[in-house]
Design a protein around this motif. Structure first.
Motif, PDB file in Angstrom:
ATOM      1  N   PHE A  16      41.567  53.791  48.894  1.00 42.58           N
ATOM      2  CA  PHE A  16      41.773  53.023  47.669  1.00 42.58           C
ATOM      3  C   PHE A  16      41.567  54.003  46.521  1.00 42.58           C
ATOM      4  N   HIS A  18      41.065  53.891  42.434  1.00 46.87           N
ATOM      5  CA  HIS A  18      40.964  53.221  41.134  1.00 46.87           C
ATOM      6  C   HIS A  18      40.984  54.291  40.061  1.00 46.87           C
ATOM      7  N   GLU A  39      35.668  50.313  35.732  1.00 44.71           N
ATOM      8  CA  GLU A  39      37.001  49.849  35.334  1.00 44.71           C
ATOM      9  C   GLU A  39      36.947  48.545  34.538  1.00 44.71           C
ATOM     10  N   TRP A  40      35.769  47.940  34.459  1.00 43.64           N
ATOM     11  CA  TRP A  40      35.585  46.708  33.671  1.00 43.64           C
ATOM     12  C   TRP A  40      35.029  46.978  32.288  1.00 43.64           C
ATOM     13  N   HIS A  87      45.517  48.023  36.360  1.00 45.99           N
ATOM     14  CA  HIS A  87      44.285  47.256  36.562  1.00 45.99           C
ATOM     15  C   HIS A  87      44.175  46.199  35.460  1.00 45.99           C
ATOM     16  N   HIS A  88      43.011  45.538  35.364  1.00 44.06           N
ATOM     17  CA  HIS A  88      42.866  44.417  34.426  1.00 44.06           C
ATOM     18  C   HIS A  88      43.033  44.835  32.967  1.00 44.06           C
ATOM     19  N   TYR A 131      48.187  48.624  44.015  1.00 44.00           N
ATOM     20  CA  TYR A 131      47.349  47.548  43.469  1.00 44.00           C
ATOM     21  C   TYR A 131      47.976  47.132  42.141  1.00 44.00           C
ATOM     22  N   TRP A 193      48.851  44.995  46.424  1.00 45.21           N
ATOM     23  CA  TRP A 193      47.447  44.525  46.485  1.00 45.21           C
ATOM     24  C   TRP A 193      47.157  43.783  45.181  1.00 45.21           C
ATOM     25  N   ASP A 195      45.029  40.918  42.750  1.00 48.87           N
ATOM     26  CA  ASP A 195      43.587  40.767  42.531  1.00 48.87           C
ATOM     27  C   ASP A 195      43.267  39.678  41.508  1.00 48.87           C
ATOM     28  N   THR A 196      42.090  39.144  41.639  1.00 53.31           N
ATOM     29  CA  THR A 196      41.410  38.224  40.720  1.00 53.31           C
ATOM     30  C   THR A 196      42.318  37.147  40.101  1.00 53.31           C
ATOM     31  N   ARG A 224      45.080  37.726  47.465  1.00 54.39           N
ATOM     32  CA  ARG A 224      44.553  37.523  46.114  1.00 54.39           C
ATOM     33  C   ARG A 224      45.643  37.278  45.081  1.00 54.39           C
ATOM     34  N   GLU A 237      35.189  42.061  50.461  1.00 55.93           N
ATOM     35  CA  GLU A 237      34.904  43.119  49.496  1.00 55.93           C
ATOM     36  C   GLU A 237      33.448  43.535  49.581  1.00 55.93           C
ATOM     37  N   TRP A 260      34.158  51.276  41.191  1.00 56.44           N
ATOM     38  CA  TRP A 260      35.503  51.625  41.677  1.00 56.44           C
ATOM     39  C   TRP A 260      36.091  52.692  40.753  1.00 56.44           C
TER      40      TRP A 260
HETATM   41  C1  JFZ Z   1      38.064  43.120  41.898  1.00 53.88           C
HETATM   42  C2  JFZ Z   1      38.241  43.848  40.579  1.00 53.88           C
HETATM   43  O1  JFZ Z   1      37.823  43.040  39.526  1.00 53.88           O
HETATM   44  C3  JFZ Z   1      37.504  45.153  40.621  1.00 53.88           C
HETATM   45  O2  JFZ Z   1      37.639  45.840  39.390  1.00 53.88           O
HETATM   46  C4  JFZ Z   1      38.047  45.999  41.745  1.00 53.88           C
HETATM   47  O3  JFZ Z   1      39.419  46.317  41.494  1.00 53.88           O
HETATM   48  C5  JFZ Z   1      37.914  45.245  43.059  1.00 53.88           C
HETATM   49  C6  JFZ Z   1      38.572  45.954  44.224  1.00 53.88           C
HETATM   50  O4  JFZ Z   1      38.491  43.933  42.966  1.00 53.88           O
HETATM   51  O5  JFZ Z   1      36.726  42.682  41.991  1.00 53.88           O
HETATM   52  C7  JFZ Z   1      36.354  41.712  42.860  1.00 53.88           C
HETATM   53  C8  JFZ Z   1      37.279  40.881  43.475  1.00 53.88           C
HETATM   54  C9  JFZ Z   1      36.832  39.945  44.412  1.00 53.88           C
HETATM   55  C10 JFZ Z   1      35.500  39.858  44.713  1.00 53.88           C
HETATM   56  C11 JFZ Z   1      34.582  40.685  44.084  1.00 53.88           C
HETATM   57  C12 JFZ Z   1      35.021  41.604  43.154  1.00 53.88           C
HETATM   58  N1  JFZ Z   1      35.077  38.952  45.677  1.00 53.88           N
HETATM   59  O6  JFZ Z   1      35.900  38.217  46.272  1.00 53.88           O
HETATM   60  O7  JFZ Z   1      33.850  38.912  45.989  1.00 53.88           O
END
Ligand code: JFZ
Length: 322
Positions: A16, A18, A39-40, A87-88, A131, A193, A195-196, A224, A237, A260
């Protein structure tokens, strides 16, 4: 379906990556160490959109070598790479006509690392996935944001520049960029990939993305996306499920330290032995291990991460299968 999943099921070990603008502040903003993953930082420190976008002209990661990163992954025993295309924070690490906030148009670097990685993966025989943060986007109007700090509902935005319509964001930025990612890189990506997801990703909106994904029958995508779609793979995760996921393909993604994206002062690295035990544990339960690296603002993979990957590769060359 099984033919599509075959390489992935045999892979067991992937990298992976980031990497983005957040590697410049590297965990520090206005002299303050910002908690939470690197990254946040934009969200955690409530950085205004204009201030965050001002990082782009400073991003010139001339130390980046797709050749070296792919060779590192390969010699570590990894069979695939998944890199943050966006990313976000909304910054595209690829050449995008759909949105100018990207590494080719908005930085002095002017190179597309995804193109370079695709070429090297093809040459060195690894698979490449992207991603893509389809739902959260903190710099595009209408993009979603998860809550940190005192960001207020319903949007959890902290800057008026973030306000807008989610469907419009999806139609003008996310879906056009996904189309670019799916068509501009030859045989790749073989994985998307997501996410969120948030509630904003309704079944109807997610369905528009699924229709696009279905135009690429070899594509694998994770669970996701949102909108109730299970995707192809479970994504535990930072943990290893005790029994795996019977009947489902799965991939544990983990960091080597506690972030990350690169943070200059996070030196809390797991030992090579722990990383190897994780890989063995996961493989024995039928899963894949997606182990993260976080290149710095020069594009360099931090030496403690390189060292651990090399040691894993050495162990695998003696004890591994392939
Ligand atoms: C997410 C992203 O917000 C983070 O920055 C990173 O890319 C990661 C791989 O993915 O964060 C998460 C997403 C899901 C959970 C926790 C963190 N989860 O399901 O517990």
């Amino acid at each position: 379906r099984d033919a599509r999943m075959q390489w992935w099921r045999e892979a067991r070990f992937g990298m992976f990556i980031h990497w983005g603008l957040y590697s410049i502040p590297a965990g520090t903003w206005n002299g303050q160490r910002i908690p939470n993953v690197g990254e946040w930082i934009m969200n955690t420190a409530s950085i205004p959109v204009a201030d965050y976008k001002a990082l782009a002209p400073k991003f010139n990661p001339t130390g980046f070598s797709a050749h070296d990163i792919v060779a590192l992954a390969k010699s570590s025993g990894m069979k695939y790479i998944v890199i943050t295309a966006k990313h976000h924070d909304g910054f595209a690490m690829f050449d995008s006509q759909a949105d100018p906030f990207n590494i080719v148009a908005a930085t002095p670097f002017h190179r597309d690392p995804l193109r370079e990685l695709a070429e090297e993966c093809r040459r060195q025989g690894l698979k490449l996935g992207f991603y893509y943060s389809q739902d959260q986007d903190w710099t595009a109007p209408g993009g979603a944001a998860y809550k940190t700090g005192n960001h207020q509902p319903p949007t959890f935005h902290w800057d008026k520049a973030q306000d807008g319509d989610f469907a419009a964001y999806l139609h003008t930025k996310a879906i056009p960029q996904l189309k670019e990612l799916l068509t501009n890189y030859g045989e790749f990506p073989v994985v998307i990939w997501f996410d969120t997801p948030t509630k904003e990703m309704t079944p109807a909106l997610a369905g528009e993305i699924v229709a696009l994904l279905k135009e690429h029958p070899n594509l694998i995508w994770n669970n996701r996306l949102g909108g109730g779609y299970p995707g192809d793979t479970e994504t535990p995760e930072q943990y290893i499920p005790p029994q795996g996921f019977p009947g489902r393909d799965w991939e544990s993604c983990m960091t080597m330290n506690d972030t990350w994206g690169y943070k200059s002062y996070d030196t809390n690295f797991k030992s090579t032995e722990t990383l190897l035990r994780n890989l063995i544990d996961i493989a024995s339960k039928g899963g894949n291990y997606l182990l993260n690296v976080g290149p710095d603002s020069h594009g360099i993979v931090p030496p403690p991460e390189v060292e651990r990957l090399r040691q894993m590769g050495q162990w695998l060359s003696v004890n591994g299968e392939a």
